[in-house]
Design an enzyme around this catalytic site. Structure first.
Site, PDB file in Angstrom:
ATOM      1  N   SER A 276      -5.480  32.948  58.148  1.00  0.00           N
ATOM      2  CA  SER A 276      -4.915  31.733  57.570  1.00  0.00           C
ATOM      3  C   SER A 276      -5.274  31.687  56.090  1.00  0.00           C
ATOM      4  O   SER A 276      -6.364  32.104  55.691  1.00  0.00           O
ATOM      5  CB  SER A 276      -5.501  30.514  58.285  1.00  0.00           C
ATOM      6  OG  SER A 276      -5.477  29.377  57.444  1.00  0.00           O
ATOM      7  N   LYS A 282      -9.875  31.679  60.900  1.00  0.00           N
ATOM      8  CA  LYS A 282      -8.768  31.893  61.821  1.00  0.00           C
ATOM      9  C   LYS A 282      -8.429  33.349  62.074  1.00  0.00           C
ATOM     10  O   LYS A 282      -8.494  34.190  61.188  1.00  0.00           O
ATOM     11  CB  LYS A 282      -7.522  31.195  61.286  1.00  0.00           C
ATOM     12  CG  LYS A 282      -7.652  29.699  61.255  1.00  0.00           C
ATOM     13  CD  LYS A 282      -7.454  29.085  62.615  1.00  0.00           C
ATOM     14  CE  LYS A 282      -5.961  28.979  62.892  1.00  0.00           C
ATOM     15  NZ  LYS A 282      -5.707  28.510  64.246  1.00  0.00           N
ATOM     16  N   GLU A 289       3.301  35.566  68.995  1.00  0.00           N
ATOM     17  CA  GLU A 289       4.138  34.394  68.716  1.00  0.00           C
ATOM     18  C   GLU A 289       5.546  34.799  68.280  1.00  0.00           C
ATOM     19  O   GLU A 289       6.540  34.226  68.706  1.00  0.00           O
ATOM     20  CB  GLU A 289       3.489  33.531  67.632  1.00  0.00           C
ATOM     21  CG  GLU A 289       2.200  32.873  68.107  1.00  0.00           C
ATOM     22  CD  GLU A 289       1.369  32.375  66.934  1.00  0.00           C
ATOM     23  OE1 GLU A 289       1.885  31.645  66.091  1.00  0.00           O
ATOM     24  OE2 GLU A 289       0.174  32.745  66.856  1.00  0.00           O
TER      25      GLU A 289
END
Ligand code: ARG
Length: 460
Positions: A276, A282, A289
């Site tokens: 991130s 992160k 996804e």
């Protein structure tokens, strides 16, 4: 020559129309097949005496040269209507007047589907090759995890014990079916439309069987009108692609869940995750996804393709030109996905202890206890009710089924014997689910061996 036609027109096509209708940006990828088909067509025309052997030789040499030029990738095709026009134009530049004989007895309507079928034959085989690699990774992981206990879910609630191997082999079955579906696609794709002309063939006695043989088609489209308007093979492949993408998306969704700290079943490798820009801690499962998202895209493409063909009158209509960007988009994205999955799976870290610990929760052997009572002559419905009460008792006392003593169990079912304590252990439960298709380690190991042998035989 920007166009193959124009004799009956008094005006140039409006530039805005050209922008709308020229198909070059997406059909340029068909050029190798356009040349292959043209080569066969030239040989076919010579065979029936429309071309002399000298003309044939010139045209074949010219096509060879065109192939060389296009392979260098430096051709400026701006303003050219489509790939068929481009190849003919380059051929005429190479061989002069005789090049204008190339299009005898053929139409872009039969050409484009002949090119496309040839292209798709290769795409299908490439997809199958990638599916085989993916299945291999799944099989190898399964081989390592025949004893890796984990909870199996229904409704995403803990249900019964399985192993990671069994879970992964479920996906293996899906991809095996996908491979078979692609074989079916291949069979119906590998049929020759060429010779159908614009829609009603030709007055020339084109030898279509000979053309099919030259191009390696297993059959010849039997109706010239169907030949130019049929896009079933496009829809079938787009649908097979959707199924593959759906399977990948289900696996992806599980990887996303499993890599949350709440599950913690797996950790994806750094190379297959991203970070991130704001949150330093992160590590995100973007690949997985995107796989979900790509499935959405492929569904959209399939839907658009179906809508293209819906209520379309015979035969060729320009609507059909839009099939290619949609299908190519699906195939390109699927090829990308299938590249990423095998290494992503092969590099992921499996947290056996977390899986085993999760299996301790959720009373996974409750059905085993009910089936134990069935063994004592109880009607299953009665056993189900009583075991439900046992579970409630456990919930109230903060116990797992395995924590119960024989005495506690006898309060619910006086017939239970000491072996009941064995029957409700997770390992026992797993081992006893040894029916065909079940998760017992020995059964799964057999299945792995069977699959391995199957693939080895395929390679022979
Ligand atoms: N570009 C067309 C297609 O992709 C093929 C050419 C047929 N065009 C035509 N005007 N008859 O479907």
């Amino acid at each position: 020559m920007a166009q193959m036609w124009g004799g009956r027109f008094r005006k140039e096509t409006d530039a805005r129309v050209r922008a709308l209708q020229d198909s070059m940006p997406f059909d340029i990828r068909l050029w190798p097949y356009e040349i292959q088909v043209s080569r066969a067509h030239v040989q076919g025309l010579r065979k029936i005496g429309v071309l002399t052997p000298e003309e044939e030789a010139k045209l074949l040499a010219g096509l060879e040269e065109v192939q060389r030029i296009l392979a260098q990738g430096e051709v400026n095709w701006e303003g050219v209507e489509d790939v068929h026009t481009l190849v003919e134009q380059l051929l005429v530049e190479q061989v002069g007047e005789v090049g204008k004989k190339l299009h005898t007895g053929r139409s872009r309507n039969d050409l484009v589907v002949t090119d496309l079928r040839l292209y798709l034959r290769e795409e299908i085989r490439r997809l199958q090759e990638k599916l085989r690699k993916l299945r291999r990774v799944l099989r190898e992981l399964a081989e390592q995890h025949c004893e890796t206990l984990m909870p199996g879910f229904t409704h995403l609630q803990p249900a019964q014990p399985v192993t990671l191997a069994h879970h992964l082999l479920a996906y293996h079955e899906m991809f095996l079916r996908d491979e078979g579906r692609l074989d079916d696609c291949y069979r119906r794709t590998n049929v020759l439309p060429l010779g159908a002309g614009a829609l009603a063939g030709s007055t020339l006695a084109l030898d279509r069987d000979y053309l099919a043989e030259l191009l390696g088609f297993d059959g010849v489209a039997e109706n010239s009108m169907d030949a130019v308007s049929d896009r079933d093979f496009v829809l079938e492949l787009a649908a097979a692609a959707v199924l593959i993408a759906l399977h990948l998306s289900r696996l992806a969704e599980e990887l996303i869940l499993w890599s949350t700290p709440y599950f913690g079943f797996v950790e994806l490798d750094d190379a297959f995750t991203t970070g991130s820009s704001m949150m330093p801690q992160k590590k995100n499962p973007d690949v997985a996804e995107l796989s979900r998202a790509k499935a959405a895209r492929l569904i959209g493409n399939f839907t658009a393709l179906a809508a293209l063909v819906k209520a379309l009158p015979l035969t060729y209509n320009k609507d059909l030109q839009e099939d290619k960007p949609l299908l190519f988009d699906s195939l390109d994205n699927l090829q990308l996905l299938l590249e990423v999955f095998p290494p992503m799976l092969a590099t992921m870290e499996v947290k056996r202890e977390r899986m085993a610990a999760a299996a301790e929760q959720g009373f996974l052997t409750a059905t085993d206890l009910a089936e134990y009572l069935v063994g004592k002559g109880w009607p299953f419905r009665e056993a189900h009710r009583v075991v439900g009460e046992v579970v409630l008792y456990c919930l109230e006392h903060g116990k797992r089924l395995e924590d119960l003593s024989l005495e506690e169990l006898r309060r619910f079912a006086p017939q239970v014997e000491p072996d009941v304590l064995e029957a409700i252990r997770l390992e026992t439960s797993l081992r006893r689910r040894a029916l065909r298709g079940g998760p017992a380690p020995a059964t799964v190991r057999n299945r792995v061996a069977e699959l391995k042998k199957r693939d080895q035989n395929l390679l022979k």
